[in-house]
Structures are given as C-alpha cells and as structure tokens.
Design an enzyme around this catalytic site. Structure first.
Site, mmCIF file in Angstrom:
data_model
loop_
_atom_site.group_PDB
_atom_site.id
_atom_site.type_symbol
_atom_site.label_atom_id
_atom_site.label_comp_id
_atom_site.label_asym_id
_atom_site.label_seq_id
_atom_site.Cartn_x
_atom_site.Cartn_y
_atom_site.Cartn_z
ATOM 1 N N CYS A 1 -2.839 12.252 -4.627
ATOM 2 C CA CYS A 1 -2.557 13.635 -5.029
ATOM 3 C C CYS A 1 -1.546 14.317 -4.112
ATOM 4 O O CYS A 1 -1.464 14.008 -2.929
ATOM 5 C CB CYS A 1 -3.838 14.461 -5.000
ATOM 6 S SG CYS A 1 -5.151 13.763 -5.974
ATOM 7 N N ARG B 1 4.059 8.922 -4.369
ATOM 8 C CA ARG B 1 2.732 8.711 -3.805
ATOM 9 C C ARG B 1 1.735 8.208 -4.850
ATOM 10 O O ARG B 1 0.651 7.767 -4.502
ATOM 11 C CB ARG B 1 2.207 10.031 -3.210
ATOM 12 C CG ARG B 1 3.076 10.556 -2.094
ATOM 13 C CD ARG B 1 2.706 11.972 -1.769
ATOM 14 N NE ARG B 1 1.378 12.045 -1.210
ATOM 15 C CZ ARG B 1 1.132 12.085 0.091
ATOM 16 N NH1 ARG B 1 2.104 12.056 0.948
ATOM 17 N NH2 ARG B 1 -0.108 12.152 0.537
ATOM 18 N N TRP C 1 -4.158 12.140 -8.713
ATOM 19 C CA TRP C 1 -4.512 10.723 -8.823
ATOM 20 C C TRP C 1 -6.024 10.712 -9.007
ATOM 21 O O TRP C 1 -6.764 11.043 -8.077
ATOM 22 C CB TRP C 1 -4.090 9.992 -7.549
ATOM 23 C CG TRP C 1 -4.236 8.512 -7.598
ATOM 24 C CD1 TRP C 1 -3.350 7.619 -8.115
ATOM 25 C CD2 TRP C 1 -5.321 7.729 -7.079
ATOM 26 N NE1 TRP C 1 -3.819 6.332 -7.957
ATOM 27 C CE2 TRP C 1 -5.028 6.370 -7.331
ATOM 28 C CE3 TRP C 1 -6.523 8.038 -6.433
ATOM 29 C CZ2 TRP C 1 -5.869 5.331 -6.959
ATOM 30 C CZ3 TRP C 1 -7.360 7.004 -6.061
ATOM 31 C CH2 TRP C 1 -7.031 5.667 -6.331
ATOM 32 N N ASN D 1 -6.459 18.294 -2.777
ATOM 33 C CA ASN D 1 -6.384 16.877 -2.431
ATOM 34 C C ASN D 1 -7.639 16.541 -1.643
ATOM 35 O O ASN D 1 -8.043 17.314 -0.767
ATOM 36 C CB ASN D 1 -5.182 16.584 -1.512
ATOM 37 C CG ASN D 1 -3.870 16.632 -2.235
ATOM 38 O OD1 ASN D 1 -3.830 16.911 -3.423
ATOM 39 N ND2 ASN D 1 -2.801 16.360 -1.512
ATOM 40 N N GLY D 2 -8.232 15.386 -1.922
ATOM 41 C CA GLY D 2 -9.428 14.983 -1.180
ATOM 42 C C GLY D 2 -10.609 14.790 -2.113
ATOM 43 O O GLY D 2 -10.432 14.714 -3.342
ATOM 44 N N GLU E 1 -0.203 -11.298 2.392
ATOM 45 C CA GLU E 1 0.723 -10.215 2.032
ATOM 46 C C GLU E 1 1.573 -10.611 0.821
ATOM 47 O O GLU E 1 1.829 -9.796 -0.069
ATOM 48 C CB GLU E 1 1.597 -9.865 3.246
ATOM 49 C CG GLU E 1 2.693 -8.852 3.001
ATOM 50 C CD GLU E 1 2.212 -7.480 2.542
ATOM 51 O OE1 GLU E 1 0.996 -7.242 2.505
ATOM 52 O OE2 GLU E 1 3.072 -6.658 2.177
ATOM 53 N N LYS F 1 1.757 -8.434 -2.550
ATOM 54 C CA LYS F 1 3.042 -7.915 -3.034
ATOM 55 C C LYS F 1 3.213 -8.247 -4.509
ATOM 56 O O LYS F 1 3.576 -7.409 -5.311
ATOM 57 C CB LYS F 1 4.150 -8.549 -2.201
ATOM 58 C CG LYS F 1 5.303 -7.757 -1.809
ATOM 59 C CD LYS F 1 5.134 -6.670 -0.786
ATOM 60 C CE LYS F 1 4.052 -5.688 -1.017
ATOM 61 N NZ LYS F 1 3.585 -4.941 0.078
ATOM 62 N N GLU G 1 0.504 -6.373 -6.859
ATOM 63 C CA GLU G 1 0.578 -4.917 -7.000
ATOM 64 C C GLU G 1 1.763 -4.464 -7.848
ATOM 65 O O GLU G 1 1.670 -3.468 -8.531
ATOM 66 C CB GLU G 1 0.519 -4.187 -5.651
ATOM 67 C CG GLU G 1 1.697 -4.305 -4.759
ATOM 68 C CD GLU G 1 1.533 -3.533 -3.442
ATOM 69 O OE1 GLU G 1 0.924 -2.462 -3.436
ATOM 70 O OE2 GLU G 1 2.036 -4.014 -2.419
ATOM 71 N N HIS H 1 -12.736 -26.230 -1.895
ATOM 72 C CA HIS H 1 -14.153 -25.861 -1.843
ATOM 73 C C HIS H 1 -14.525 -24.949 -3.001
ATOM 74 O O HIS H 1 -15.533 -24.241 -2.933
ATOM 75 C CB HIS H 1 -14.477 -25.223 -0.487
ATOM 76 C CG HIS H 1 -14.268 -26.168 0.646
ATOM 77 N ND1 HIS H 1 -15.130 -27.212 0.922
ATOM 78 C CD2 HIS H 1 -13.259 -26.286 1.547
ATOM 79 C CE1 HIS H 1 -14.677 -27.909 1.948
ATOM 80 N NE2 HIS H 1 -13.532 -27.364 2.353
ATOM 81 N N LYS I 1 0.791 5.748 -2.844
ATOM 82 C CA LYS I 1 1.482 5.370 -1.615
ATOM 83 C C LYS I 1 0.639 5.686 -0.391
ATOM 84 O O LYS I 1 0.582 4.921 0.555
ATOM 85 C CB LYS I 1 2.828 6.108 -1.537
ATOM 86 C CG LYS I 1 3.666 5.763 -0.314
ATOM 87 C CD LYS I 1 4.193 4.351 -0.391
ATOM 88 C CE LYS I 1 4.995 3.941 0.828
ATOM 89 N NZ LYS I 1 5.089 2.464 0.927
HETATM 90 O O1 M6R Z 1 -0.099 3.947 4.855
HETATM 91 P P1 M6R Z 1 -0.911 2.735 5.197
HETATM 92 O O2 M6R Z 1 -0.106 1.651 5.847
HETATM 93 O O3 M6R Z 1 -2.129 3.068 6.017
HETATM 94 O O4 M6R Z 1 -1.413 2.182 3.805
HETATM 95 C C1 M6R Z 1 -2.307 1.117 3.729
HETATM 96 C C2 M6R Z 1 -2.336 0.523 2.342
HETATM 97 O O5 M6R Z 1 -2.729 1.480 1.410
HETATM 98 C C3 M6R Z 1 -0.959 -0.019 1.938
HETATM 99 O O6 M6R Z 1 -0.502 -0.970 2.834
HETATM 100 C C4 M6R Z 1 -1.042 -0.653 0.525
HETATM 101 O O7 M6R Z 1 -1.801 -1.805 0.557
HETATM 102 C C5 M6R Z 1 0.376 -0.902 0.002
HETATM 103 N N1 M6R Z 1 0.468 -0.497 -1.357
HETATM 104 C C6 M6R Z 1 0.789 -2.314 0.052
HETATM 105 O O8 M6R Z 1 2.068 -2.518 -0.432
#
Ligand code: M6R
Length: 599
Positions: free
Chosen positions: A2, A28, A73, A97-98, A472, A476, A479, A495, A594
């Site tokens: 948000c 975001r 969001w 927000n929150g 990672e 990537k 997502e 396994h 974000k």
């Molecule tokens: O802002 P941050 O690095 O704390 O965010 C952590 C995760 O939300 C962030 O890395 C998320 O997994 C990304 N979308 C990955 O690309």
C-alpha cells in the site's frame, strides 16, 4: 504494498499531486486505488479497482485545497472498489497502510453501539473507531491519542475530518510515514518518492507520532509536542526512469556494473581505509543473518562466504520465523539484517527483537533513510540506487558484494589473508565491474528462453554455493514468469523430487565450485537419464565438451569469493527473457509488492 499520499496547499494542484504521487508508488504493488479531497467543505471520494488508469478515468481535475490518496494491496478483504481506501465513517475519512490486528474485537464492540460496516477491511474499523473517539472527545488530537491506546498492529494513517476544513492529520506506528514541505504546501507520504518532484525537505515521523497539518503550520506530537526535524532528500535516491530500456528490471540488470563499482570502490580506495573502518567483526563468535525473500538468499551466500573464507559460524534465518522463535544469541553474536527497502515488516521486527535484547545489530540496506537503517547499531549501505522493478536484481548483487567485503574485513582482522592473496583478490575486485559489463553485452539468452518458456515446471540444481545462487535463480523465474520452479541441493533431488522430472522438464544446473564439480555432474546425469532437458551453467575453467547437457551457458571466472556475484547474472537475464515471451507484467508481477510492510 500500500501507498499513501496527502497534500494541503494549492487548490489547482491537489488532485494532480495525489495522482502523480500514487503513480510513483505503483512499483510497490497494488490492486486498487482511491482518493478523497475536500470540495466545498464536503469530502469527495473516488475509488477504483485495478490499475491507476481506471481511477484516473473517473476523476475530474476539480479545485480542492487538500486531499489524500492510496494504493491498496489487499490484506483483509478481496481487491474491490468497496474495500479500497479511502474509507469514511461519520466525519472521518482515512487511508491506511499496515494491519489492525484487533479489528474483529473492535468491530464487534462498535457494532454493539450502532456502527455498521460496508467492507471486509480492518481499515474501516479503524476509521469507525477514530470517529467514535472523536465523538467522545470533540477534539481530534485527543481522539487520535485515545485511538492510539486501543489500536493494535501497524498503521500509517492519512486522515481528514470533515468537521475541520483545511486540515490533514497523520498518525504512525510500525509503518513508514513522512511529512514534506515547500513554500505554502504540505505533504504526507509513505515513501519520499511520492512527493520528491515537489519537495526535497522531508521529516520522518517517529513511532507513535501524531501530526496536524494546517496551512503553513504543523503541530507534531511525539511523546509531547515537538518541532519537526527536516532533512534534505538525496536527489539521486529519487531519480527514476527507464532510460530507454523496455522494463525497469532490464535497466536495473544493466546498471549492475556501476552498482558493483559504487558499492565496492569506496572500501577499496586509499589502502582499504574504509574497509578498516567497518565494525570490528572478530569480537563476535557467531553471526546470524536475518532477512526475507531475495535478501534471505543473499544471506545464504553471505554464510558461505563468511564460513569458507573467514572461518566463523553463521546461521541464516527467515525473518518471519526468527521474530517469533526462541533465538540463541548472546553478546558475542552479531545479527545482520539484510533488506533492500529497509522497511520489510518481519525484518524490522527481527532487528527490534535483537536490539531489545542488547545484541549488536548491523543492517545491509539500500534505502539509507529507511527505518531499518535508522534503528540498527551499525549500517553498511549498498549503493544500488533506487530499485523500481519488484524483482530485485541490482540490490541483490550489491548485497553479495558487501558480504564479500565484510568477509574480507573479518579475514584480515584474523590474519587469515597474506599479502599476496590480498593483492590477487583486489585485482579481481577491480575487474569485477568490467566482467559484469562484458557478460551483459555477450549473453544472449533469447533463443534458450524460447526453448523453455512454455514449460510449467523448471528445476534448478547446485551444490554448496551454487545451491545458494539457485535459490535466488528459482525465485527470480517464478516471481516474474509465473512458472512453477524449485531449487534443490543437487544431491537431495533423488530423495523424492526426482519423481517430478519428466521428458523435457528443463533442469538448470549451476556448476562453478571445482571441489564438488564431479558430484554435481553425477546428479545432472541422473536427471538427464530420466529425460530432463539439461541446461548447464558452468564457469570457463570447468567447461568441457560432454553429454550431460543439452544447452550450456559459460560464465567467466573470478576469485572464488567473488564468483557468486557473476553466477546469478545469466539467471536474471533468462528469467527476464522467459517472462517477456510469456507476456508477463515484468516490473509489476501479480500479487507482489516491492516493499512488504505487513507481516
Ligand atoms: O526490501 P527487502 O529486501 O527487505 O525485501 C525482501 C523481499 O520482499 C524481496 O527480496 C522479495 O523477495 C523480492 N520480490 C525478490 O525479488
């Protein structure tokens, strides 16, 4: 996640400031949006589900002296126009927000005294509760203080009370909120980006603050009434455009040579002067790295670097688990939190937990003005610049570089690196940005992407540090392309998970550690024997003609401590090309945010 924008000032500007501000917060992640503004002493609300264009189509650029805007969001209640903010109850109109944790209990008690609710949200309950407090006290500041005592959870509120024209209120707990000012104008925002084209003068609201904004006047109440502390926003931190690239993600991938240069060079210049100024690490016997998502994956690489090169035990923990579990740390433990945004709710809570227990904390953050940066004992900034694409690339890479420097500092403190080794490592550091640049120029993964993009499952294999990078790589891909993918420690596949390998299932294997190459290759052969489409990502030094792969990507070699920094790059590009072929919204993947400011 948000976003909030609020404005008080020029009547011709209000609506455009709100919309413009919300646009800068789009990255975001959100699923609906809305604004509320003052019109002839009434409050007009316009809301819409989906992208901001939908909201814009409903809005006329009317004159108004003040307003609040929000991108939502969804957490409580589905994305819908009704559930989107602003919410209005009685004289109170509010954006939030929150998460209000005790909203069910509050809702029940408010219903008993005659309140009715239209939405499924916690925010409407908070709005009603503030309205109730205002009706009791007839004084908005008193009402907010009373609400503060009752509301549990996290909030950044932007509030209008229709009984008090030309006035905005703000209240904050565990969710970022700032004020901004310029001549005859006052602003409110959850992120400086939202107002940075109008003012560079901002004030970060402290926990529990209440602010009242009137024309050319701010009343700020922390523990008691206080004067706002204004700071100047770093212009570099607010610049954002695609610079000719089709997507922010691609632009950010291509910024990586500069990002690595900017992150490492300040530590290496002048005989490592700044490296030696880093905190003294050898006084710790153990390190705990705590983070979420990609930042957690950074931690896995950091663990490997620190254990392998600097000989210190390291635990890596997911922040949402760490904050609630029994943690074994003492004064000889250093807790490192890693966060691009510096606002991730679980990471922040983990930091606060360690701080509260008197444990030394260090933050590796990209947003230097963030809450995490402000609350950690030590801060080491990465110099990635603003990252817009939801999928992190350059910030992740810069975090790896910083972990390599922390590792070097500790190894030097412990006299574990002789001069010759140091010289060699420094040469590799110098060459790193150029190597990344060359890789980005030469890697063309469009054809490979076209061979695999229609698959619905893709697997990533690696051992040791290569497994850490695969975690990672897999994130990537999933997502941004919405392909189901999993990363496995190569020896673990047989396994259970090997049952998922079918004819032509793409399996991407990373092979860069010469000490375990043969072991990984055996595992690749196992999947190849079961029909997998085997793609091997291998360093030049280990590359050979062989029959265990159908395709391969060759990565240049560097010093083994820095090798992971190069290894992730082909995976970033491949994920990008695959997502593009699948027609995905690469910079704003569905359901994602974000900056994850709720737990
Ligand atoms: O802002 P941050 O690095 O704390 O965010 C952590 C995760 O939300 C962030 O890395 C998320 O997994 C990304 N979308 C990955 O690309």
């Amino acid at each position: 996640m948000c976003g909030i924008v609020g404005y008080l000032g020029n009547k011709e500007k209000t609506i455009s400031v709100l919309i413009e501000g919300l646009k800068t917060l789009e990255y975001r992640g959100y699923d609906s949006a809305g604004i509320a503004y003052q019109k002839e002493n009434k409050i007009k609300i316009i809301k819409s589900v989906g992208r901001l264009q939908n909201l814009e189509q409903k809005i006329n650029l009317e004159d108004s002296i003040l307003g609040i805007g929000h991108t939502r969001w969804a957490t409580h209640g589905k994305p819908s126009t009704t559930n989107s903010h602003p919410h209005q109850v009685g004289s109170i109109t509010l954006v939030h927000n929150g998460i209000i944790e005790n909203y069910i209990e509050l809702k029940q008690s408010l219903e008993k005294i005659g309140y009715h609710f239209q939405t499924e949200t916690d925010t409407e309950v908070a709005t009603a509760y503030i309205d109730y407090c205002y009706k009791q006290t007839k004084d908005m500041i008193k009402a907010l203080k009373k609400a503060k005592e009752k509301l549990k959870g996290s909030y950044a509120f932007g509030i209008i009370n229709s009984d008090e024209p030309n006035t905005l209120y703000a209240m904050k707990k565990e969710s970022p909120l700032i004020l901004g000012r310029s001549k005859d104008e006052l602003f409110l925002a959850s992120d400086p980006m939202a107002i940075s084209s109008h003012t560079k003068e901002i004030c970060y609201l402290k926990e529990g603050s209440i602010a009242k904004l009137e024309k050319n006047k701010i009343t700020l109440i922390e523990d008691k009434e206080t004067t706002p502390t204004w700071v100047t926003l770093d212009i570099e931190q607010t610049k954002c455009n695609k610079n000719g690239y089709e997507h922010y993600m691609l632009k950010e991938i291509h910024e990586q040579p500069d990002v690595i240069y900017n992150t490492i060079m300040p530590y290496l210049e002048n005989n490592l002067e700044n490296l030696h100024k880093m905190p003294h690490f050898s006084k710790y016997q153990k390190i705990q790295i705590v983070a979420c998502g990609s930042a957690y994956h950074t931690g896995l690489v950091g663990k490997w670097m620190l254990e392998t090169y600097a000989n210190i035990p390291v635990e890596v923990e997911i922040a949402s688990e760490y904050r609630y579990k029994k943690v074994f740390y003492d004064k000889k433990t250093l807790v490192i939190v890693v966060s691009q945004s510096g606002e991730t709710a679980d990471t922040l809570a983990s930091l606060r937990k360690a701080n509260k227990d008197g444990i030394d904390t260090l933050a590796i953050v990209n947003v230097i003005t963030s809450t995490i940066a402000r609350e950690a004992k030590y801060v080491l900034p990465v110099k990635a610049g603003i990252e817009i694409a939801v999928a992190t690339t350059k910030a992740y890479l810069a975090q790896l570089a910083l972990f390599s420097l922390i590792t070097l500092k500790l190894a030097l403190e412990k006299n574990q690196v002789n001069e010759e080794e140091l010289e060699e490592l420094l040469v590799h550091y110098q060459k790193l940005p150029i190597k990344i640049k060359k890789m980005l120029k030469e890697l063309n993964l469009k054809e490979l992407a076209s061979k695999v993009y229609k698959n619905e499952d893709i697997f990533f294999l690696g051992r040791g540090i290569d497994y850490a990078i695969c975690t990672e790589a897999s994130l990537k891909l999933k997502e941004i392309s919405y392909i189901h993918s999993e990363s496995y420690a190569a020896g673990e596949l047989k396994h259970g998970t090997i049952s998922l390998i079918n004819k032509k299932t793409p399996v991407l294997s990373l092979v860069t550690d010469k000490y375990i190459t043969e072991k990984t290759i055996s595992n690749i052969k196992e999947v190849k024997a079961r029909g997998a489409y085997s793609i091997v990502i291998i360093t030049q030094q280990l590359d050979e003609e062989a029959d265990y792969y159908d395709d391969k990507i060759v990565i240049p070699n560097t010093h083994f401590l820095l090798q992971p920094i190069l290894n992730i790059i082909p995976f970033q590009l491949l994920a990008y090309e695959i997502a593009k072929l699948r027609g995905c919204d690469i910079d704003k993947p569905k359901n994602l945010a974000k900056s994850v400011t709720v737990e």
